[in-house]
Design a protein around this motif. Structure first.
Motif, PDB file in Angstrom:
ATOM      1  N   ALA A   1      -8.359  -2.366  16.928  1.00  0.00           N
ATOM      2  CA  ALA A   1      -9.599  -2.102  16.415  1.00  0.00           C
ATOM      3  C   ALA A   1      -9.914  -3.603  16.392  1.00  0.00           C
ATOM      4  O   ALA A   1     -10.313  -4.120  15.181  1.00  0.00           O
ATOM      5  N   PRO A   2     -10.812  -4.140  17.427  1.00  0.00           N
ATOM      6  CA  PRO A   2     -11.175  -5.466  17.347  1.00  0.00           C
ATOM      7  C   PRO A   2     -12.332  -5.883  16.372  1.00  0.00           C
ATOM      8  O   PRO A   2     -12.637  -7.106  15.829  1.00  0.00           O
ATOM      9  N   ALA A   3     -13.156  -4.767  15.980  1.00  0.00           N
ATOM     10  CA  ALA A   3     -14.177  -5.058  14.851  1.00  0.00           C
ATOM     11  C   ALA A   3     -13.920  -4.839  13.503  1.00  0.00           C
ATOM     12  O   ALA A   3     -14.535  -5.255  12.381  1.00  0.00           O
ATOM     13  N   ALA A   4     -12.562  -4.628  13.217  1.00  0.00           N
ATOM     14  CA  ALA A   4     -12.097  -4.307  11.657  1.00  0.00           C
ATOM     15  C   ALA A   4     -11.682  -5.793  11.221  1.00  0.00           C
ATOM     16  O   ALA A   4     -11.449  -6.779  11.979  1.00  0.00           O
ATOM     17  N   GLY A   5     -11.846  -5.894   9.894  1.00  0.00           N
ATOM     18  CA  GLY A   5     -11.543  -6.985   9.358  1.00  0.00           C
ATOM     19  C   GLY A   5      -9.930  -7.392   8.935  1.00  0.00           C
ATOM     20  O   GLY A   5      -9.397  -6.173   8.687  1.00  0.00           O
ATOM     21  N   VAL A   6      -9.742  -8.350   9.283  1.00  0.00           N
ATOM     22  CA  VAL A   6      -8.069  -8.690   9.066  1.00  0.00           C
ATOM     23  C   VAL A   6      -7.731  -9.229   7.850  1.00  0.00           C
ATOM     24  O   VAL A   6      -8.377 -10.337   7.558  1.00  0.00           O
ATOM     25  N   MET A   7      -6.921  -8.730   6.892  1.00  0.00           N
ATOM     26  CA  MET A   7      -6.478  -9.102   5.881  1.00  0.00           C
ATOM     27  C   MET A   7      -5.138  -9.834   5.888  1.00  0.00           C
ATOM     28  O   MET A   7      -4.149  -9.194   5.933  1.00  0.00           O
ATOM     29  N   ALA A   8      -4.910 -11.207   5.933  1.00  0.00           N
ATOM     30  CA  ALA A   8      -3.405 -11.655   6.338  1.00  0.00           C
ATOM     31  C   ALA A   8      -2.778 -11.811   4.723  1.00  0.00           C
ATOM     32  O   ALA A   8      -3.401 -12.669   3.890  1.00  0.00           O
ATOM     33  N   VAL A   9      -1.720 -10.942   4.499  1.00  0.00           N
ATOM     34  CA  VAL A   9      -0.840 -11.250   3.579  1.00  0.00           C
ATOM     35  C   VAL A   9       0.693 -11.603   3.783  1.00  0.00           C
ATOM     36  O   VAL A   9       1.221 -10.866   4.482  1.00  0.00           O
ATOM     37  N   GLN A  10       0.962 -12.762   3.312  1.00  0.00           N
ATOM     38  CA  GLN A  10       2.074 -13.489   3.771  1.00  0.00           C
ATOM     39  C   GLN A  10       2.997 -12.921   3.064  1.00  0.00           C
ATOM     40  O   GLN A  10       3.214 -13.325   1.574  1.00  0.00           O
ATOM     41  N   VAL A  11       4.189 -12.091   3.490  1.00  0.00           N
ATOM     42  CA  VAL A  11       5.081 -11.583   2.571  1.00  0.00           C
ATOM     43  C   VAL A  11       6.563 -11.888   3.245  1.00  0.00           C
ATOM     44  O   VAL A  11       7.593 -11.677   2.435  1.00  0.00           O
ATOM     45  N   LEU A  12       6.718 -12.464   4.221  1.00  0.00           N
ATOM     46  CA  LEU A  12       7.561 -13.042   4.963  1.00  0.00           C
ATOM     47  C   LEU A  12       7.648 -14.381   5.170  1.00  0.00           C
ATOM     48  O   LEU A  12       6.412 -14.874   5.485  1.00  0.00           O
ATOM     49  N   ASN A  13       8.648 -15.460   4.691  1.00  0.00           N
ATOM     50  CA  ASN A  13       8.320 -16.755   4.638  1.00  0.00           C
ATOM     51  C   ASN A  13       8.197 -17.285   6.090  1.00  0.00           C
ATOM     52  O   ASN A  13       8.516 -16.535   7.091  1.00  0.00           O
ATOM     53  N   ASP A  14       8.196 -18.631   6.288  1.00  0.00           N
ATOM     54  CA  ASP A  14       8.161 -19.384   7.294  1.00  0.00           C
ATOM     55  C   ASP A  14       9.540 -19.448   8.235  1.00  0.00           C
ATOM     56  O   ASP A  14       9.365 -19.916   9.386  1.00  0.00           O
ATOM     57  N   SER A  15      10.484 -18.838   7.612  1.00  0.00           N
ATOM     58  CA  SER A  15      11.571 -18.481   8.340  1.00  0.00           C
ATOM     59  C   SER A  15      11.746 -17.061   8.849  1.00  0.00           C
ATOM     60  O   SER A  15      12.854 -16.370   9.421  1.00  0.00           O
ATOM     61  N   GLY A  16      10.925 -16.270   8.410  1.00  0.00           N
ATOM     62  CA  GLY A  16      10.876 -14.816   8.805  1.00  0.00           C
ATOM     63  C   GLY A  16      11.589 -13.852   7.961  1.00  0.00           C
ATOM     64  O   GLY A  16      11.824 -12.712   8.403  1.00  0.00           O
TER      65      GLY A  16
END
Length: 788
Positions: free
Chosen positions: A217-232
């Motif tokens: 869905a290339p025209a959809a807006g992407v909401m990035a919500v970080q729930v996993l830390n930088d170590s995954g």
């Protein structure tokens, strides 16, 4: 947070997406988290409070998550296990301030470890879409003729999303958020791990820009919500907080390519905080999609196992289930997840899902082949965004109904545990939903001006009983003309069918547009429905079984050297008096009975001077036969002849199979020729029995850890034909354990009707069979069992 250089190196390589393997759960998790197979976090517990308390119960520090949920941190010297114990925080809550208390479990990305290293190649000059074999498989190009997802916000709950690649999402991120820093500033959810960027690219990466690859869905807006830390890694509480953030900030679709492994179905493997967050998002009309997990397990991980979530399993290029993918009754849809060890399309590249991200070791951006249910889920999330863009008035039920109804039926006809409702076909689902709401996909989903179709519903009873339909009021006029007659239903309406038999009858199943025997049963309307519930005369009550028992310790008027026969009509009675037959100082540790009434016995310690055997020592790894007609013993099985030589290899439970094999479980770990096993396992011995000389071979019959990671020592064992091709196995455990979602204590016997045995033991139905405490033997611990 460091900024990664957008260094461009066109490599085709498998990302080193690590899957965190499960560790044993410490302490005593509270229900319903007992089915979790992930580590418990030892830094805090989760509490739901009746009223906000800035200081926290007992002066402990609180950290707000959402709603009434908080993280509560132990005082110095306290441990999480202390707070969760029955004598801990809940016991001290006299005023009812704590509505819920549970541990917080770890969550991980659902990207499976790569199978092999892919070859490298220079980047081609033309776009790389031809190498995304997975996009044509789901009918993407046909769907794009109608919409590319504009106007819909798709939230990616993951390790964050980086915009530093050349082929990142077309538009800036929407309402990004990092639950660890509680920041919503631009760049707060920058991906430092690579997983979230890959996932977001599949769901909604930029397309038709002459660069790289495409997203669904290339025209959809992407909401990035970080729930996993930088170590995954993350936690139930972090994921729950992210769900609520997404629902509060305009997401119409949520993708979660993450989870916590489970060894039981929902709700036995669930968390109250996640359940609350999912209910919150569902009430906000959000379509929620999650990966099923990569443990090759019959249980989807959580949160994907939740009924309100579309759980997605992963398929290879040829449409078969990827070797790592979970399966089972929680699966809703199947989608491409890849298998990087294969090249089934012979394009010279591994059959992974291709997307742009970076190598987190070298910071090098490129196009990487990943595999996992993490890669399958964003295909479905992107599809949901396309459907919501085409038919914005359709609620989440209708979107889900379209995705499931118009999926390609693969595997067994109808719903199955590999593909769920089928393999994702975005074009068909979009066309079906558009038609149901009077929109034309060929005209960019513009309204046709015609009323959407209505669907009729009928529910009838066949036999003495009643079938009812619980629905919202009908909302569709079949002819569309005045006077309006709202007697039918729009596409996606949710109905619940219930069958109630008259006294003396039973409900025997659904036919027509429903199947199976579950009642009540929910169904989404996608066409005219005609449902029939069938009722039949109730069978006579089953005959209660007669059970033979030996006890671990004296109790209920019986000694541990006795064998007790518990007849449901007469109650427990002495069948074999061990003290009168040479076993006065012994404990009968295992028992079985031959067809002629001969008892097979093994004792807890070595014994001599048994009548019929004499001064020869009978070890605790041996089995003897007692003939009640003569009062004499004879040799049946000599364990030392066939490898049972250590104290841990004492015979602890026995049973006989119809083919003559002897089943044995030992008190500890066992290693015999050809097999190594633990005390929760059952071995099968096939060989010469019935004399002082024993010979033969061993095999693994039942892997107890497949039934429950906490099963422990199998203390009692029996077998009976019936219940399926593999019969019924009866088990009693040395310690309290949860099996089949129910708690079994010493003194209980559970039945298991296996569909698979050996190293991959599967018992779809595990249920209580016998409880000593309910049969006049309160406090008794079953040490051996036989079923007549």
């Amino acid at each position: 947070m460091t900024q990664r250089k957008a260094t461009r190196l066109f490599l085709f390589t498998i990302a080193l997406a690590a899957l965190a393997f499960q560790l044993p759960v410490g302490g005593a998790p509270l229900a319903p988290s007992e089915g979790s197979a992930a580590p418990r976090l030892e830094s805090h517990v989760l509490v739901k409070l009746a009223t906000p308390d800035a200081a926290g119960p007992g002066g402990r520090r609180l950290e707000h998550i959402f709603g009434a949920w908080y993280r509560l941190f132990p005082l110095p010297g306290e441990k999480v296990g202390d707070l969760l114990a029955p004598t801990g925080l809940a016991a001290a809550d006299d005023g009812g301030a704590i509505l819920a208390l549970e541990p917080d479990f770890a969550a991980y990305p659902d990207a499976a470890p790569p199978d092999a290293t892919s070859p490298n190649a220079a980047s081609p000059n033309d776009p790389l879409y031809p190498r995304q074999w997975h996009m044509p498989q789901v009918g993407l190009e046909q769907a794009w003729a109608a919409t590319t997802g504009a106007g819909v916000v798709l939230a990616v709950l993951d390790t964050g999303v980086s915009m530093l690649g050349e082929d990142s999402p077309c538009d800036p991120l929407v309402a990004e958020y990092d639950v660890f820093s509680n920041s919503s500033a631009p760049g707060a959810a920058q991906d430092q791990y690579n997983h979230g960027s890959h996932v977001a690219g599949t769901a909604a990466g930029c397309a038709d820009n002459g660069v790289g690859v495409v997203g669904v869905a290339p025209a959809a807006g992407v909401m990035a919500v970080q729930v996993l830390n930088d170590s995954g890694s993350g936690s139930d509480s972090a994921v729950a907080e992210g769900i609520v953030w997404a629902a509060d900030h305009g997401a119409r679709v949520i993708n979660m390519s993450l989870g916590t492994p489970c060894n039981a179905p929902w709700p036995n493997c669930s968390a109250a905080i996640l359940n609350d967050a999912i209910a919150y998002a569902a009430a906000a009309d959000v379509v929620i999609v999650a990966s099923a997990g990569n443990s090759n397990s019959q249980f989807a991980g959580r949160p994907g196992n939740h009924p309100e979530i579309i759980a997605v399993s992963a398929m290879r290029y040829d449409g078969a289930r990827a070797s790592y993918s979970n399966y089972g009754t929680a699966i809703d849809l199947a989608a491409p997840g890849g298998q990087t060890a294969l090249d089934q399309n012979n394009d010279g590249f591994p059959d992974g899902v291709l997307q742009e991200t970076f190598n987190r070791t070298t910071d090098v951006w490129g196009y990487y082949y990943f595999q996992g249910t993490s890669m399958a889920a964003p295909h479905v999330a992107g599809a949901a965004a396309l459907l919501r863009a085409c038919v914005p008035e359709a609620d989440r039920h209708a979107v889900r109904a379209a995705l499931e109804t118009f999926a390609l039926d693969m595997g067994a006809p109808g719903f199955d545990t590999t593909y769920g409702h089928g393999f994702l076909r975005i074009d068909d689902a979009l066309a079906g939903l558009a038609a149901a709401y009077g929109r034309d996909p060929a005209a960019n989903c513009a309204p046709t001006g015609q009323p959407p179709p209505c669907y009729s519903v009928s529910a009838t009873a066949d036999g003495p009983g009643t079938v009812t339909v619980t629905v919202t009021p009908p909302d569709c006029d079949p002819d569309g003309a005045e006077p309006f007659d709202l007697s039918a239903y729009h596409f996606g309406s949710s109905l619940t069918f219930s069958a109630t038999p008259d006294p003396g009858y039973i409900f025997s199943g659904w036919s027509g547009d429903l199947s199976g025997t579950t009642t009540p049963l929910s169904r989404l309307v996608t066409h005219d429905l005609a449902v029939v519930g069938t009722f039949a005369e109730a069978p006579p009550p089953p005959v209660e079984p007669v059970v033979l028992l030996s006890l671990r310790a004296d109790g209920g008027g019986f000694a541990d050297e006795d064998v007790v026969r518990d007849d449901p009509d007469a109650g427990p009675a002495l069948l074999f008096d061990g003290s009168a037959h040479g076993l006065a100082a012994e404990d009968v540790d295992a028992l079985a009975r031959l067809g002629n009434g001969t008892l097979l016995l093994s004792t807890d310690d070595a014994v001599k001077n048994l009548p019929g055997i004499g001064a020869v020592k009978v070890d605790d790894s041996d089995v003897v036969a007692y003939d009640p007609a003569t009062g004499q013993y004879s040799w049946y099985f000599d364990g030392s002849d066939v490898g049972l030589t250590t104290s841990a290899e004492d015979v602890d439970a026995i049973a006989l199979l119809p083919d003559g094999r002897l089943l044995i479980s030992t008190t500890g770990n066992v290693s015999v020729p050809g097999v190594a096993a633990a005390d929760e396992d059952v071995l099968a011995f096939n060989g010469t029995l019935g004399s002082a000389t024993t010979s033969g071979s061993w095999s693994l019959y039942l892997d107890g850890s497949d039934l429950s990671a906490g099963l422990g020592d199998v203390d009692g064992l029996a077998f009976a034909p019936g219940g399926g091709l593999l019969g019924v196995v009866y088990l009693s455990a040395d310690a309290t354990v949860t099996l089949g979602g129910q708690t079994m204590v010493p003194g209980d016997v559970f039945s298991c009707a296996p569909t698979s045995l050996g190293a991959n033991t599967v018992c779809p139905a595990i249920s209580p069979f016998y409880a000593a405490a309910s049969n006049g033997l309160a406090g008794a611990d079953v040490d051996g069992v036989e079923v007549e």
